[in-house]
Design an enzyme around this catalytic site. Structure first.
Site, PDB file in Angstrom:
ATOM      1  N   ILE A 262       0.864  -1.182   0.000  1.00  0.00           N
ATOM      2  CA  ILE A 262       0.000   0.000   0.000  1.00  0.00           C
ATOM      3  C   ILE A 262       0.896   1.227   0.000  1.00  0.00           C
ATOM      4  O   ILE A 262       1.896   1.284   0.711  1.00  0.00           O
ATOM      5  CB  ILE A 262      -0.963   0.009   1.208  1.00  0.00           C
ATOM      6  CG1 ILE A 262      -1.912   1.212   1.132  1.00  0.00           C
ATOM      7  CG2 ILE A 262      -0.210  -0.039   2.531  1.00  0.00           C
ATOM      8  CD1 ILE A 262      -3.058   1.151   2.138  1.00  0.00           C
TER       9      ILE A 262
ATOM     10  N   ILE B 252       4.898  -1.177   2.831  1.00  0.00           N
ATOM     11  CA  ILE B 252       4.531   0.220   2.616  1.00  0.00           C
ATOM     12  C   ILE B 252       5.328   0.748   1.430  1.00  0.00           C
ATOM     13  O   ILE B 252       6.566   0.694   1.431  1.00  0.00           O
ATOM     14  CB  ILE B 252       4.804   1.067   3.872  1.00  0.00           C
ATOM     15  CG1 ILE B 252       4.126   0.433   5.102  1.00  0.00           C
ATOM     16  CG2 ILE B 252       4.317   2.493   3.639  1.00  0.00           C
ATOM     17  CD1 ILE B 252       2.643   0.201   4.973  1.00  0.00           C
ATOM     18  N   LYS B 253       4.628   1.252   0.437  1.00  0.00           N
ATOM     19  CA  LYS B 253       5.289   1.734  -0.778  1.00  0.00           C
ATOM     20  C   LYS B 253       5.717   3.189  -0.603  1.00  0.00           C
ATOM     21  O   LYS B 253       4.894   4.054  -0.300  1.00  0.00           O
ATOM     22  CB  LYS B 253       4.356   1.605  -1.987  1.00  0.00           C
ATOM     23  CG  LYS B 253       4.087   0.175  -2.391  1.00  0.00           C
ATOM     24  CD  LYS B 253       3.132   0.084  -3.568  1.00  0.00           C
ATOM     25  CE  LYS B 253       3.825   0.373  -4.869  1.00  0.00           C
ATOM     26  NZ  LYS B 253       2.923   0.092  -6.030  1.00  0.00           N
ATOM     27  N   ILE B 254       6.997   3.420  -0.824  1.00  0.00           N
ATOM     28  CA  ILE B 254       7.578   4.758  -0.755  1.00  0.00           C
ATOM     29  C   ILE B 254       8.260   5.040  -2.084  1.00  0.00           C
ATOM     30  O   ILE B 254       9.050   4.209  -2.557  1.00  0.00           O
ATOM     31  CB  ILE B 254       8.592   4.861   0.403  1.00  0.00           C
ATOM     32  CG1 ILE B 254       7.892   4.621   1.748  1.00  0.00           C
ATOM     33  CG2 ILE B 254       9.298   6.213   0.393  1.00  0.00           C
ATOM     34  CD1 ILE B 254       8.836   4.590   2.933  1.00  0.00           C
TER      35      ILE B 254
END
Length: 368
Positions: free
Chosen positions: A107, A138-140
């Protein structure tokens, strides 16, 4: 079970689905893809969520309940998306228990934060806490501002999917940010074996941008290079990965229990209909990588992906010299690769911001 996809998995490629919706979860479609299509992970992005919410009625009840509590649109979007990811994590939990590197669901932090480091860190922490599943990622984004956020998230013990990587220099920066994060996590007493990461290296968008420039150049030499930049770029990225995750700095972390940051081939749906629809899968087969596919590409590979004696052949190892030659030839005909990468990163962020705005507008309309 698709023999071709199973062969791909047996070659060491983790097959992830680049799509998610509440309908997929609640109808059992996601579970069926895990069972029948060797799917072992899911990636999402604002475009995917915008489409899911716009097309599905399964979000209506939760929207009404949140509105009744006085929730504003940003909170509603947060609750809708984190619930989908949490429930998908639960569907994939058995996969994760067997193979901790897989069974993952990604996400993304809000795209508008791509150039704001501290806000990105805060968003990553909030998403990790809200999803509250060990198999979340967690998408960064791999922007300059995103790099220290990657380090900070990893240092906190948050597993991260680094997205929007297009070029080798930035990819090296991403790997360095991951290693620094692991070192800081180790100093803080985190169990490194529980921290996972993938680096999402975008593929088809490179060809789309480069091919357009080659067409403008128009020479025979330029035309002969169409459709070759993306795979060459990705193969060079894999060579860089192999180099970084074999040095002394990495070996010290590995001895402390750290996991490699696996390369993930993203944007693997073919955009040019003249190219094989399995191009960015079949040409990037190598053990220890992830390929996240739109369902159309997944089904294409299941139907006619190339297999050799029941196994998907390694198409990456030993290709770095030939890949570098392609990149050199592109420069010779006048392709400014640095400019290509700058444009792709800027457009990548802009597209996700636009999709996020579309998602917010859709939810706002459903809130009444």
């Amino acid at each position: 079970m698709s023999d071709r996809l199973q062969a791909l998995a047996e070659a060491g490629v983790s097959i992830w689905l680049d799509d998610l919706s509440r309908e997929r979860i609640e109808t059992g479609n996601l579970a069926a893809l895990i069972e029948d299509r060797s799917v072992v992970g899911v990636t999402t992005n604002p475009t995917i969520f915008a489409g899911a919410v716009a097309d599905g009625e399964r979000y209506d009840a939760q929207v009404r309940e949140l509105v009744s509590r006085g929730a504003q649109v940003d909170e509603v979007v947060f609750e809708l998306t984190t619930r989908d990811v949490r429930e998908a994590c639960d569907v994939l939990a058995p996969v994760h228990e067997r193979t901790p590197a897989d069974g993952r669901v990604s996400i993304e932090v809000e795209p508008a934060l791509a150039h704001r480091t501290e806000d990105t860190i805060a968003s990553a922490r909030a998403l990790w806490k809200a999803v509250d599943r060990p198999n979340a990622l967690i998408k960064i984004p791999a922007t300059e501002a995103g790099l220290p956020a990657i380090t900070a998230a990893i240092a906190d013990g948050i597993s991260v999917n680094v997205t929007l990587i297009f070029g080798l220099d930035r990819y090296r920066d991403v790997m360095a940010a991951y290693l620094e994060g692991l070192e800081r996590a180790h100093e803080a007493g985190h169990d490194l074996s529980r921290i996972h990461s993938v680096a999402s290296f975008f593929v088809s968008r490179v060809d789309a941008e480069v091919d357009g420039r080659l067409d403008e150049i128009g020479t025979v030499q330029a035309q002969n290079l169409r459709g070759r930049a993306a795979v060459a770029n990705a193969r060079l990225a894999h060579a860089a990965y192999a180099e970084v995750f074999s040095g002394e700095r990495w070996e010290a972390l590995a001895a402390a229990g750290a996991n490699v940051q696996r390369p993930l081939w993203a944007s693997t749906g073919t955009k040019d209909p003249a190219y094989p629809d399995t191009l960015y899968v079949s040409e990037l087969v190598v053990a220890g990588t992830v390929n996240t596919m739109p369902e159309k590409t997944l089904e294409a590979y299941a139907d006619h992906g190339p297999v050799e004696s029941g196994n998907a052949p390694d198409t990456v190892t030993g290709t770095a010299d030939a890949a570098q030659q392609v990149m050199d030839e592109l420069a010779e005909v006048g392709i400014d690769l640095d400019d290509v990468l700058t444009v792709l990163e800027r457009e990548g962020v802009e597209k996700f911001v636009a999709s996020w705005d579309e998602l917010v507008a859709t939810v706002q309309g459903q809130m009444g």
